[in-house]
Design an enzyme around this catalytic site. Structure first.
Site, PDB file in Angstrom:
ATOM      1  N   GLU A  92      -1.182 -42.898  53.509  1.00  0.00           N
ATOM      2  CA  GLU A  92       0.137 -42.808  52.452  1.00  0.00           C
ATOM      3  C   GLU A  92       1.232 -43.278  53.066  1.00  0.00           C
ATOM      4  O   GLU A  92       1.818 -42.408  53.935  1.00  0.00           O
ATOM      5  CB  GLU A  92      -0.026 -41.373  51.780  1.00  0.00           C
ATOM      6  CG  GLU A  92       0.933 -41.196  50.737  1.00  0.00           C
ATOM      7  CD  GLU A  92       0.933 -39.653  50.282  1.00  0.00           C
ATOM      8  OE1 GLU A  92       1.562 -39.675  48.901  1.00  0.00           O
ATOM      9  OE2 GLU A  92       0.855 -39.016  51.000  1.00  0.00           O
ATOM     10  N   ASP A 108      -2.119 -38.367  54.789  1.00  0.00           N
ATOM     11  CA  ASP A 108      -1.194 -37.920  53.944  1.00  0.00           C
ATOM     12  C   ASP A 108       0.379 -38.408  54.762  1.00  0.00           C
ATOM     13  O   ASP A 108       0.490 -38.135  55.869  1.00  0.00           O
ATOM     14  CB  ASP A 108      -0.987 -36.397  53.902  1.00  0.00           C
ATOM     15  CG  ASP A 108      -0.052 -35.799  52.912  1.00  0.00           C
ATOM     16  OD1 ASP A 108      -0.211 -36.309  51.622  1.00  0.00           O
ATOM     17  OD2 ASP A 108       0.872 -34.933  53.267  1.00  0.00           O
ATOM     18  N   HIS A 141      -3.700 -37.701  42.433  1.00  0.00           N
ATOM     19  CA  HIS A 141      -3.546 -36.203  42.295  1.00  0.00           C
ATOM     20  C   HIS A 141      -1.983 -36.198  42.137  1.00  0.00           C
ATOM     21  O   HIS A 141      -1.471 -35.036  41.940  1.00  0.00           O
ATOM     22  CB  HIS A 141      -4.151 -35.340  43.413  1.00  0.00           C
ATOM     23  CG  HIS A 141      -3.482 -35.839  44.567  1.00  0.00           C
ATOM     24  ND1 HIS A 141      -3.723 -36.894  45.450  1.00  0.00           N
ATOM     25  CD2 HIS A 141      -2.812 -35.105  45.609  1.00  0.00           C
ATOM     26  CE1 HIS A 141      -3.087 -36.917  46.473  1.00  0.00           C
ATOM     27  NE2 HIS A 141      -2.467 -35.825  46.925  1.00  0.00           N
ATOM     28  N   ASP A 142      -1.061 -37.060  42.724  1.00  0.00           N
ATOM     29  CA  ASP A 142       0.276 -36.961  42.767  1.00  0.00           C
ATOM     30  C   ASP A 142       0.973 -37.690  41.615  1.00  0.00           C
ATOM     31  O   ASP A 142       2.254 -37.807  41.494  1.00  0.00           O
ATOM     32  CB  ASP A 142       0.930 -37.561  44.023  1.00  0.00           C
ATOM     33  CG  ASP A 142       0.495 -36.446  45.247  1.00  0.00           C
ATOM     34  OD1 ASP A 142       0.649 -35.278  44.947  1.00  0.00           O
ATOM     35  OD2 ASP A 142       0.700 -36.910  46.411  1.00  0.00           O
ATOM     36  N   ASP A 150     -14.929 -26.038  43.457  1.00  0.00           N
ATOM     37  CA  ASP A 150     -15.386 -25.553  44.977  1.00  0.00           C
ATOM     38  C   ASP A 150     -16.273 -26.723  45.322  1.00  0.00           C
ATOM     39  O   ASP A 150     -16.716 -27.699  44.559  1.00  0.00           O
ATOM     40  CB  ASP A 150     -15.971 -24.324  45.078  1.00  0.00           C
ATOM     41  CG  ASP A 150     -16.769 -23.942  43.860  1.00  0.00           C
ATOM     42  OD1 ASP A 150     -17.693 -25.050  43.678  1.00  0.00           O
ATOM     43  OD2 ASP A 150     -16.849 -22.881  43.076  1.00  0.00           O
ATOM     44  N   ASP A 192     -14.863 -18.564  39.140  1.00  0.00           N
ATOM     45  CA  ASP A 192     -13.737 -17.983  39.413  1.00  0.00           C
ATOM     46  C   ASP A 192     -12.483 -18.922  38.904  1.00  0.00           C
ATOM     47  O   ASP A 192     -11.372 -18.281  39.323  1.00  0.00           O
ATOM     48  CB  ASP A 192     -13.869 -17.575  40.884  1.00  0.00           C
ATOM     49  CG  ASP A 192     -13.540 -18.892  41.868  1.00  0.00           C
ATOM     50  OD1 ASP A 192     -13.716 -20.030  41.158  1.00  0.00           O
ATOM     51  OD2 ASP A 192     -13.405 -18.778  43.039  1.00  0.00           O
ATOM     52  N   ASP A 209     -16.185 -25.960  39.150  1.00  0.00           N
ATOM     53  CA  ASP A 209     -16.356 -24.438  39.616  1.00  0.00           C
ATOM     54  C   ASP A 209     -17.905 -24.306  39.463  1.00  0.00           C
ATOM     55  O   ASP A 209     -18.369 -24.104  38.574  1.00  0.00           O
ATOM     56  CB  ASP A 209     -15.493 -23.743  38.767  1.00  0.00           C
ATOM     57  CG  ASP A 209     -15.796 -22.422  39.053  1.00  0.00           C
ATOM     58  OD1 ASP A 209     -16.079 -21.968  40.052  1.00  0.00           O
ATOM     59  OD2 ASP A 209     -15.199 -21.421  38.205  1.00  0.00           O
ATOM     60  N   ASP A 266      -9.109 -35.736  53.749  1.00  0.00           N
ATOM     61  CA  ASP A 266      -7.446 -35.788  53.890  1.00  0.00           C
ATOM     62  C   ASP A 266      -7.003 -35.368  55.195  1.00  0.00           C
ATOM     63  O   ASP A 266      -7.404 -34.344  55.654  1.00  0.00           O
ATOM     64  CB  ASP A 266      -7.040 -34.996  52.848  1.00  0.00           C
ATOM     65  CG  ASP A 266      -5.864 -35.777  52.193  1.00  0.00           C
ATOM     66  OD1 ASP A 266      -5.022 -36.429  52.714  1.00  0.00           O
ATOM     67  OD2 ASP A 266      -6.001 -35.657  50.653  1.00  0.00           O
ATOM     68  N   ASN A 303     -18.897 -21.018  40.658  1.00  0.00           N
ATOM     69  CA  ASN A 303     -19.184 -19.463  40.877  1.00  0.00           C
ATOM     70  C   ASN A 303     -18.218 -18.686  39.891  1.00  0.00           C
ATOM     71  O   ASN A 303     -18.191 -17.614  39.878  1.00  0.00           O
ATOM     72  CB  ASN A 303     -18.744 -19.208  42.460  1.00  0.00           C
ATOM     73  CG  ASN A 303     -17.302 -19.250  42.685  1.00  0.00           C
ATOM     74  OD1 ASN A 303     -16.616 -19.855  42.174  1.00  0.00           O
ATOM     75  ND2 ASN A 303     -17.127 -18.907  43.918  1.00  0.00           N
TER      76      ASN A 303
END
Length: 561
Positions: free
Chosen positions: A257, A199, A330-331, A29, A25, A21, A98, A23
C-alpha cells in the site's frame, strides 16, 4: 513478459470482523471464514487476502498490533487460523496476510518497555523527540487528524504516530527493529502463507531532520508532512533488504500500500529488476472526485480524469512492472456507490465496473460483497458509525461549525464504514451474518442485496464475476496483453484494445445513464469477432461498423487473426 502465478490470480479481500460470525458474538471470525470457503472456491478466486487477525486492542480495527505472533481472541485461536490455511490450500487457494510494520499498538511489549525510561533497550524501537517549551517536535498532522506527536508523561518526550496515538511508529533506522520484522515475516512464511499485503509500506522511512511542514492556511495548527515520510530517504534500501533477507527465499506474492506514488515512482517499487515488491496499491484513482481539502471535500468527477489515471498506470508499467486493480477495499467506499449508479443502475453499473477491473493488465482484487453489488450504508445517525477516522473528522468539523447535514452527506459518500458493514448472506435476521447484535449495523438494503438471492438469480452480479474470472483463466490476452486507449477525450465511453500475439480484445464501457454511440476501430471492422461477455442480454450488432450502447452497458469482444 515473464509469466507468474500472481499475475494470473484473482484476489479476494476479507475483512474478518464483517465477513461471517460463527459463534454468535456479533463479530466475524476465522471459523466463519472457514465455513464460507466453498463459496469462494465456487466464485473462482485464487488468493485470499486476510486483513489483520493478530492480537490487537482494536483502536483501529486490528491495524494496531499488540502481538504479531498471536491471533485476536475475538477471531479465534491459532488452531482456527491453521485450519483456515489448510482449508484454503486443500481447495487450491492461497493466503496472503496483512503486514503492518510502520507502527505497532502502544500495548505492544516493545512500546511498553520503551515507555519505561529513556535508556531502556527498546527505547530506540520507536521515534522519540523532546519538544520545545512543551510543544510538539514538529507541526506534522496525523492521518487521523490532530498532531502526529503524543507526549509521554513518564519520560517527558513525544513519540511519533502518523495514525492514531495508539499506533506509535516503529524506528526503521534501528537495525534491530528491521531484524525483528524480518524474523516475524519468516515465522509466518514458514507456517505456509503465500505472501503479504504491506500496510502503508512507503511510510517506513522518515526524514531524520524532522522539519516542520508547510501550512496550507496561515491559521492551521498542523500541516501534512508527507514529503518527509512518504517515499522517505531509505525506503528502497529497506525494501531491498527485506527482499534479500526474507522474500527472495520463498515463492510468494507481495503488494504494498503506497500513498501518493505516481506510476513513474511506482516502478522503483515494482520494477522487475528492482527486487522489492510485485505490485503496489496506488491512490490516484481514489483521489478522483476529491477536492483540495482531501477525501471529505467531495467534488464531481469526470470520466476523462478517471481514464487518464488508468491510462498512465497501464502504459507506464507495461513490460516493466505489474499493476494491482481495485476500486474499493476496507478503507474506501463501495465502488458501485462511488463510481457507478447504486440507485437506478446498480446491477448494470456494478457489472460494468467489474468488467473494467478484470480486463485491464494487472491482478484484480475483489473486496468482500463487491461480487453481489453491496452499496454504501448511508446510516442516518453518527451513532451508527464506528470508524476512528470518521468520528475524529466529525468532531473536528463540528467544532469548526459544519452542519450535521453536510457532515453526514460526506460520511455517506466517503466513510470507511461504508465498506465495513456485515457481509449480506441472506434476507434473514442480521443478513445471515450473525445471530446476535452485530458490531456495526447491517446495511438496511440487505433484503434486496444478498448472496442467497444472487445465487438464485442466473443473471446476477455474482455469476457475472464468476464468468469474468473464468475468462481471465481462458484467455492470456486478458492477463498479459498490452493496452491501447480509444476515445480518449470522450466523457461517456471508456474503451480500449488489448493485444497479445494474434489475439485482440476490445473492451467497450458506457459510463453513463444515457445511450452512447461507439464505432469499432478500423482493425475490428469487417473482421470476425466473438462477444465474450456483456452485462445486457446478448444482441446482434445492428451493423458491422458500430453499436449503440445502453446505459452502463459493457461489452468485451475477442478477435484472433
Amino acid at each position: 513478459m515473464k509469466k507468474q502465478w500472481w499475475k494470473e490470480s484473482v484476489v479476494y479481500q476479507i475483512y474478518p470482523r464483517s465477513f461471517m460470525d460463527s459463534n454468535g458474538d456479533g463479530v466475524g471470525d476465522l471459523k466463519g471464514i472457514l465455513s464460507k470457503l466453498d463459496y469462494l472456491k465456487d466464485l473462482g478466486v485464487d488468493v485470499i487476502w486476510l486483513c489483520p487477525v493478530y492480537d490487537s486492542p482494536n483502536d483501529d480495527n486490528g491495524y494496531d498490533i499488540r502481538n504479531y505472533k498471536a491471533i485476536m481472541d475475538e477471531f479465534g485461536t491459532m488452531k482456527d487460523w491453521e485450519d483456515l490455511l489448510e482449508g484454503l490450500h486443500e481447495r487450491g487457494m492461497k493466503l496472503i496476510m496483512d503486514l503492518v510494520v510502520n507502527h505497532t499498538s502502544d500495548e505492544h511489549e516493545w512500546f511498553l518497555e520503551a515507555q519505561k525510561s529513556k535508556d531502556n533497550p527498546y527505547r530506540d524501537y520507536y521515534i522519540w523527540r523532546s519538544g520545545e517549551e512543551g510543544k510538539e517536535p514538529t507541526n506534522w498532522m496525523s492521518y487521523f487528524r490532530g498532531s502526529a506527536w503524543e507526549k509521554d508523561e513518564n519520560t517527558n518526550e513525544f513519540y511519533l504516530h502518523l495514525f492514531s496515538k495508539k499506533q506509535p511508529d516503529l524506528n526503521w533506522e534501528n537495525e534491530k527493529v528491521r531484524k525483528e520484522v524480518y524474523d516475524m515475516m519468516t515465522w509466518w512464511l514458514d507456517k505456509g502463507i503465500d505472501g503479504f499485503r504491506m500496510d502503508v509500506i512507503n511510510m517506513i522511512s522518515k526524514d531524520q531532520r524532522f522539519p516542520n511542514a508547510a501550512k496550507e492556511h496561515e491559521n492551521d495548527h498542523y500541516a501534512w508532512g508527507g514529503s518527509y515520510f512518504v517515499d522517505g530517504p531509505r525506503v528502497h534500501e529497506f525494501l531491498q533488504e527485506m527482499n534479500r533477507e526474507v522474500l527472495s527465499k520463498y515463492d510468494v506474492m507481495t503488494v504494498g500500500e503506497c500513498l501518493d506514488v505516481p506510476p513513474e515512482e511506482a516502478l522503483r517499487y515494482v520494477g522487475e529488476d528492482r527486487k522489492e515488491l510485485n505490485m503496489v496499491f496506488h491512490f490516484d484513482l481514489m483521489n478522483v472526485g476529491c477536492g483540495p481539502e482531501g477525501k471529505w471535500d467531495i467534488i464531481p468527477w469526470k470520466l476523462t480524469d478517471f481514464k487518464k489515471v488508468m491510462h498512465q498506470w497501464q502504459t507506464t508499467l507495461d513490460g516493466k512492472g505489474w499493476n494491482s486493480l481495485y476500486l474499493n477495499n476496507h478503507d474506501q467506499p463501495r465502488m458501485v456507490s462511488r463510481f457507478g449508479d447504486d440507485r437506478n443502475y446498480r446491477i448494470e453499473s456494478a457489472k460494468l465496473l467489474a468488467t473494467l477491473l478484470h480486463t485491464l493488465q494487472g491482478t484484480p482484487y475483489i473486496y468482500q460483497g463487491e461480487e453481489i453489488g453491496m452499496t454504501n450504508a448511508r446510516f442516518s445517525s453518527i451513532q451508527d458509525y464506528k470508524d476512528i477516522e470518521t468520528l475524529q473528522m466529525y468532531r473536528e468539523y463540528k467544532e469548526k461549525g459544519h452542519t450535521e447535514q453536510s457532515l453526514l452527506k460526506s460520511i455517506h459518500e466517503r466513510s470507511r464504514d461504508n465498506a465495513r458493514t456485515p457481509m449480506q448472506w441472506n434476507g434473514g435476521k442480521q443478513a445471515g451474518f450473525t445471530t446476535a447484535e452485530p458490531w456495526i449495523r447491517v446495511n438496511p438494503n440487505y433484503k434486496e442485496v444478498n448472496v442467497e438471492q444472487a445465487l438464485a438469480e442466473p443473471d446476477s452480479i455474482y455469476y457475472y464475476y464468476k464468468k469474468l474470472i473464468q475468462l481471465r483463466k481462458q484467455h492470456d490476452v486478458i492477463v498479459y496483453g498490452n493496452y491501447r486507449l480509444l476515445y480518449e477525450d470522450d466523457e461517456q465511453i471508456y474503451a480500449y484494445l488489448r493485444t497479445l500475439d494474434k489475439d485482440k480484445l476490445l473492451v467497450i464501457l458506457n459510463y453513463s445513464d444515457r445511450e452512447a454511440n461507439f464505432n469499432y476501430p478500423s482493425d475490428f471492422v469487417g473482421n470476425k469477432k466473438q462477444l465474450l461477455i456483456s452485462n445486457y442480454s446478448a444482441i446482434e450488432d445492428a451493423n458491422n461498423e458500430g453499436v449503440t450502447l445502453r446505459p452502463y452497458e459493457a461489452r468485451v469482444y475477442k478477435q484472433t487473426l
